[in-house]
Design an enzyme around this catalytic site. Structure first.
Site, PDB file in Angstrom:
ATOM      1  N   ARG A  73     -13.778 -17.221  51.595  1.00  0.00           N
ATOM      2  CA  ARG A  73     -13.405 -15.917  51.251  1.00  0.00           C
ATOM      3  C   ARG A  73     -15.547 -16.067  51.478  1.00  0.00           C
ATOM      4  NH1 ARG A  73     -12.918 -13.369  45.430  1.00  0.00           N
ATOM      5  NH2 ARG A  73     -13.153 -11.529  45.571  1.00  0.00           N
ATOM      6  N   HIS A 107     -17.798 -13.086  51.524  1.00  0.00           N
ATOM      7  CA  HIS A 107     -19.093 -12.699  51.216  1.00  0.00           C
ATOM      8  C   HIS A 107     -20.087 -12.661  51.684  1.00  0.00           C
ATOM      9  CE1 HIS A 107     -16.884 -11.269  47.627  1.00  0.00           C
ATOM     10  NE2 HIS A 107     -15.675 -10.990  48.948  1.00  0.00           N
ATOM     11  N   VAL A 154     -23.186  -9.664  53.164  1.00  0.00           N
ATOM     12  CA  VAL A 154     -24.057  -9.277  52.102  1.00  0.00           C
ATOM     13  C   VAL A 154     -25.268  -9.678  52.442  1.00  0.00           C
ATOM     14  CG1 VAL A 154     -25.287  -8.963  50.220  1.00  0.00           C
ATOM     15  CG2 VAL A 154     -23.226  -9.451  49.980  1.00  0.00           C
ATOM     16  N   ASN A 199     -17.763 -11.083  43.454  1.00  0.00           N
ATOM     17  CA  ASN A 199     -17.396 -12.674  43.041  1.00  0.00           C
ATOM     18  C   ASN A 199     -16.340 -12.996  41.973  1.00  0.00           C
ATOM     19  OD1 ASN A 199     -17.977 -12.560  40.414  1.00  0.00           O
ATOM     20  ND2 ASN A 199     -19.551 -13.635  40.368  1.00  0.00           N
ATOM     21  N   HIS A 250      -5.794 -13.047  54.474  1.00  0.00           N
ATOM     22  CA  HIS A 250      -5.224 -12.787  52.469  1.00  0.00           C
ATOM     23  C   HIS A 250      -3.494 -12.998  53.609  1.00  0.00           C
ATOM     24  CE1 HIS A 250      -7.934  -9.231  51.370  1.00  0.00           C
ATOM     25  NE2 HIS A 250      -8.849 -10.294  51.201  1.00  0.00           N
ATOM     26  N   THR A 251      -3.438 -13.918  53.979  1.00  0.00           N
ATOM     27  CA  THR A 251      -2.459 -14.623  54.457  1.00  0.00           C
ATOM     28  C   THR A 251      -2.272 -15.971  53.588  1.00  0.00           C
ATOM     29  OG1 THR A 251      -0.356 -16.086  55.599  1.00  0.00           O
ATOM     30  CG2 THR A 251      -2.815 -16.224  56.824  1.00  0.00           C
TER      31      THR A 251
HETATM   32  C1  HEM Z   1     -10.730  -5.710  53.998  1.00  0.00           C
HETATM   33  C2  HEM Z   1     -11.213  -5.658  53.223  1.00  0.00           C
HETATM   34  C3  HEM Z   1     -10.958  -6.916  51.991  1.00  0.00           C
HETATM   35  C4  HEM Z   1     -11.332  -6.257  50.767  1.00  0.00           C
HETATM   36  C5  HEM Z   1     -11.010  -5.392  50.570  1.00  0.00           C
HETATM   37  C6  HEM Z   1     -10.676  -7.368  50.041  1.00  0.00           C
HETATM   38  C7  HEM Z   1     -10.199  -8.261  48.933  1.00  0.00           C
HETATM   39  C8  HEM Z   1     -10.238  -8.991  48.103  1.00  0.00           C
HETATM   40  C9  HEM Z   1      -9.926  -8.514  46.537  1.00  0.00           C
HETATM   41  C10 HEM Z   1     -10.435  -7.968  45.812  1.00  0.00           C
HETATM   42  C11 HEM Z   1      -9.365 -10.609  46.796  1.00  0.00           C
HETATM   43  C12 HEM Z   1      -9.227 -11.104  45.288  1.00  0.00           C
HETATM   44  C13 HEM Z   1      -9.997 -11.510  44.102  1.00  0.00           C
HETATM   45  C14 HEM Z   1      -9.642 -11.810  42.804  1.00  0.00           C
HETATM   46  O1  HEM Z   1      -9.542 -10.746  41.994  1.00  0.00           O
HETATM   47  O2  HEM Z   1      -9.508 -12.682  42.645  1.00  0.00           O
HETATM   48  C15 HEM Z   1      -9.552 -11.080  48.251  1.00  0.00           C
HETATM   49  C16 HEM Z   1      -8.554 -12.549  47.909  1.00  0.00           C
HETATM   50  C17 HEM Z   1      -9.048 -12.915  49.495  1.00  0.00           C
HETATM   51  N1  HEM Z   1      -9.951 -12.775  50.400  1.00  0.00           N
HETATM   52 FE1  HEM Z   1     -10.143 -10.648  51.040  1.00  0.00          FE
HETATM   53  N2  HEM Z   1     -10.328  -8.756  50.991  1.00  0.00           N
HETATM   54  C18 HEM Z   1     -10.993  -8.391  52.182  1.00  0.00           C
HETATM   55  C19 HEM Z   1     -11.391  -9.241  53.588  1.00  0.00           C
HETATM   56  C20 HEM Z   1     -11.394 -10.206  53.460  1.00  0.00           C
HETATM   57  C21 HEM Z   1     -11.997 -10.712  54.770  1.00  0.00           C
HETATM   58  C22 HEM Z   1     -12.472 -10.581  55.861  1.00  0.00           C
HETATM   59  C23 HEM Z   1     -11.765 -12.352  54.235  1.00  0.00           C
HETATM   60  C24 HEM Z   1     -11.862 -13.535  55.348  1.00  0.00           C
HETATM   61  C25 HEM Z   1     -11.809 -13.585  56.625  1.00  0.00           C
HETATM   62  C26 HEM Z   1     -11.190 -12.380  53.394  1.00  0.00           C
HETATM   63  C27 HEM Z   1     -10.540 -13.224  52.278  1.00  0.00           C
HETATM   64  C28 HEM Z   1      -9.656 -13.917  51.371  1.00  0.00           C
HETATM   65  C29 HEM Z   1      -9.197 -14.408  51.031  1.00  0.00           C
HETATM   66  C30 HEM Z   1      -9.097 -16.108  51.565  1.00  0.00           C
HETATM   67  C31 HEM Z   1      -8.936 -14.586  49.726  1.00  0.00           C
HETATM   68  C32 HEM Z   1      -8.531 -15.631  48.931  1.00  0.00           C
HETATM   69  C33 HEM Z   1      -9.933 -16.085  48.104  1.00  0.00           C
HETATM   70  C34 HEM Z   1      -9.051 -17.490  46.971  1.00  0.00           C
HETATM   71  O3  HEM Z   1      -8.405 -17.868  46.654  1.00  0.00           O
HETATM   72  O4  HEM Z   1      -9.954 -17.721  46.410  1.00  0.00           O
HETATM   73  N3  HEM Z   1     -11.169 -11.135  51.960  1.00  0.00           N
HETATM   74  N4  HEM Z   1     -10.058  -9.820  48.516  1.00  0.00           N
HETATM   75  C1  LIG Z   2     -19.420 -14.036  38.294  1.00  0.00           C
HETATM   76  O1  LIG Z   2     -19.614 -12.510  37.922  1.00  0.00           O
HETATM   77  C2  LIG Z   2     -19.841 -12.800  36.342  1.00  0.00           C
HETATM   78  C3  LIG Z   2     -20.522 -12.304  35.298  1.00  0.00           C
HETATM   79  O2  LIG Z   2     -20.273 -10.078  37.003  1.00  0.00           O
HETATM   80  C4  LIG Z   2     -20.353 -14.195  35.814  1.00  0.00           C
HETATM   81  O3  LIG Z   2     -19.953 -14.248  35.007  1.00  0.00           O
HETATM   82  C5  LIG Z   2     -19.238 -15.492  36.623  1.00  0.00           C
HETATM   83  O4  LIG Z   2     -19.981 -16.543  35.905  1.00  0.00           O
HETATM   84  C6  LIG Z   2     -19.854 -15.461  37.894  1.00  0.00           C
HETATM   85  N1  LIG Z   2     -18.964 -16.145  39.027  1.00  0.00           N
HETATM   86  C7  LIG Z   2     -19.725 -16.759  39.950  1.00  0.00           C
HETATM   87  C8  LIG Z   2     -17.502 -17.635  40.356  1.00  0.00           C
HETATM   88  O5  LIG Z   2     -20.384 -17.511  39.428  1.00  0.00           O
END
Ligand code: HEM
Ligand SMILES: *[C@@H]1O[C@H](CO)[C@@H](O)[C@H](O)[C@H]1NC(C)=O
Ligand SMILES: *[C@@H]1O[C@H](CO)[C@@H](O)[C@H](O)[C@H]1NC(C)=O
Ligand SMILES: *[C@@H]1O[C@H](CO)[C@@H](O)[C@H](O)[C@H]1NC(C)=O
Ligand SMILES: *[C@@H]1O[C@H](CO)[C@@H](O)[C@H](O)[C@H]1NC(C)=O
Ligand SMILES: *[C@@H]1O[C@H](CO)[C@@H](O)[C@H](O)[C@H]1NC(C)=O
Length: 327
Positions: free
Chosen positions: A64, A68, A72, A96, A194-195
């Site tokens: 991820r 990100h 950006v 983030n 997201h697998t």
């Molecule tokens: C299609 C649009 C996408 C959206 C809207 C999206 C949104 C999100 C959100 C909301 C989370 C969870 C964050 C949280 O609440 O902790 C997440 C996790 C994650 N995303 Fe996406 N994502 C997208 C595309 C991608 C892409 C393109 C990748 C990588 C190629 C990716 C890789 C991941 C991974 C691996 C996680 C899990 C992170 C963890 O376990 O620390 N995502 N994503």
């Molecule tokens: C993500 O942003 C919040 C503020 O929006 C901050 O408090 C937090 O430390 C940040 N997380 C990381 C992993 O830097």
């Protein structure tokens, strides 16, 4: 014979079309560090292996981070720069949330500085680490073109504008990928990331409560999964630290279960389940759900393309000494 101004302008335009484009296609090279830091990719892989062995979830974190970073300002490690009182960096933007794995990149960079000082960029380390994370989780491996350089700026507001939100529908998400030069097909493919990984409740809770006047939960969310999520993420008093697996069936395995889940309405985010709402995207989902090989090879190709977004090369940017600050 002299050329007119118009003719000269046409030549100039043609020149830029051919040369600017021609060189852009191969700015990055597989094995960029072959001669300058032969151990670069092996050292990154060693650090990622150690980390993932002790906590499999870190693979998702690293994958991820690269996404990100690339969305950006391009893949320039701007995601790693810390904020200052006068500048809120990407790392502190709302999307983030739960970014993790920074320490693995820091440590790999520290080791690389010992053996080849000032050579390997943080942006390339992020790209290598994402590749290794996929492979170590059971997915495909692929050669990562490298030679990225690190950026000097980072801004939280740019992160908000460029990162797709979990509540986005298929048109919105497609448009946000198109803004980065990625096709809808590649969007569906990259969503397969997201697998693996975890999500906080806040990223999907709008699907569980007061969803619409007609239905308290999102009708496109499997009702069995909905009740499980409601238990884990109660409407009042949700612990902000609670996380759930994005793919509840095989949360740490890079496979096609994510797509199979979508077929039974078990996508966690709106942005996941919405892939079933258009015929072009849903037919790709069905194909991937049945054919892991096709998915894996297209995922690798799409990662390479994502890894090329607005990269800095040549003499642009810098090679940071420490990934969290500019030189
Ligand atoms: C299609 C649009 C996408 C959206 C809207 C999206 C949104 C999100 C959100 C909301 C989370 C969870 C964050 C949280 O609440 O902790 C997440 C996790 C994650 N995303 Fe996406 N994502 C997208 C595309 C991608 C892409 C393109 C990748 C990588 C190629 C990716 C890789 C991941 C991974 C691996 C996680 C899990 C992170 C963890 O376990 O620390 N995502 N994503
Ligand atoms: C993500 O942003 C919040 C503020 O929006 C901050 O408090 C937090 O430390 C940040 N997380 C990381 C992993 O830097
Ligand atoms: C680095 O070495 C690999 C393996 O021998 C080769 O495939 C690649 O093209 C080389 N890259 C460069 C830039 O020399
Ligand atoms: C709610 O139900 C009404 C009547 O059945 C229907 O016309 C409307 O489209 C529904 N709204 C939503 C958001 O599903
Ligand atoms: C959430 O995690 C943070 C950081 O680990 C901790 O300080 C806080 O107490 C936790 N909150 C709850 C409600 O457990
Ligand atoms: C809900 O998910 C379960 C598997 O967890 C599946 O057996 C069932 O068919 C799904 N229901 C719908 C309506 O998709």
């Amino acid at each position: 014979m002299a050329f007119t101004i118009t003719q000269k302008l046409v030549f100039l335009a043609l020149y830029f079309c051919f040369f600017a484009q021609g060189s852009k296609a191969d700015l990055l090279k597989v094995g960029f560090y072959n001669t300058t830091c032969a151990q670069a990719e092996a050292i990154v892989r060693e650090e990622v292996s150690k980390a993932v062995a002790s906590d499999p979830g870190l693979a998702a974190g690293l994958l991820r981070l690269h996404f990100h970073d690339c969305f950006v300002r391009g893949c320039d490690a701007s995601i790693m720069l810390v904020s200052y009182p006068w500048n809120q960096a990407e790392i502190d933007a709302i999307p983030n949330k739960s970014l993790r794995g920074f320490e693995i990149i820091w440590y790999a960079k520290w080791r690389l500085e010992q053996v080849c000082k000032g050579i390997v960029s943080c942006a390339d380390i992020l790209a290598f680490a994402a590749r290794d994370s996929v492979a170590l989780s059971g997915g495909i491996t692929y050669a990562v073109p490298s030679g990225r350089r690190d950026g000097r700026t980072s801004s939280a507001s740019e992160a908000l504008q460029n990162l797709p939100p979990p509540f986005g529908d298929v048109n919105r998400i497609t448009q946000m990928f198109a803004n980065k030069g990625l096709t809808q097909d590649e969007m569906v493919t990259l969503s397969g990331a997201h697998t693996i990984g975890q999500s906080h409740c806040s990223s999907f809770s709008s699907r569980l409560y007061n969803f619409s006047p007609n239905s308290s939960t999102d009708p496109t969310l499997n009702s069995t999964l909905a009740s499980q999520l409601i238990q884990k993420c109660p409407q009042s008093n949700t612990n902000p630290n609670t996380t759930v697996s994005i793919d509840p069936v095989t949360p740490n395995t890079f496979d096609v279960k994510y797509y199979q889940n979508l077929l039974s309405n078990n996508g966690l985010f709106t942005s996941d389940q919405t892939l079933m709402s258009s015929s072009a995207t849903s037919s790709l989902v069905t194909q991937y759900a049945q054919n892991s090989q096709t998915f894996m090879s297209k995922f690798a190709a799409a990662m390479i393309k994502m890894g090329n977004i607005d990269v800095l090369t040549g003499t642009n940017g810098e090679i940071r000494t420490w990934c969290h600050v500019t030189n």
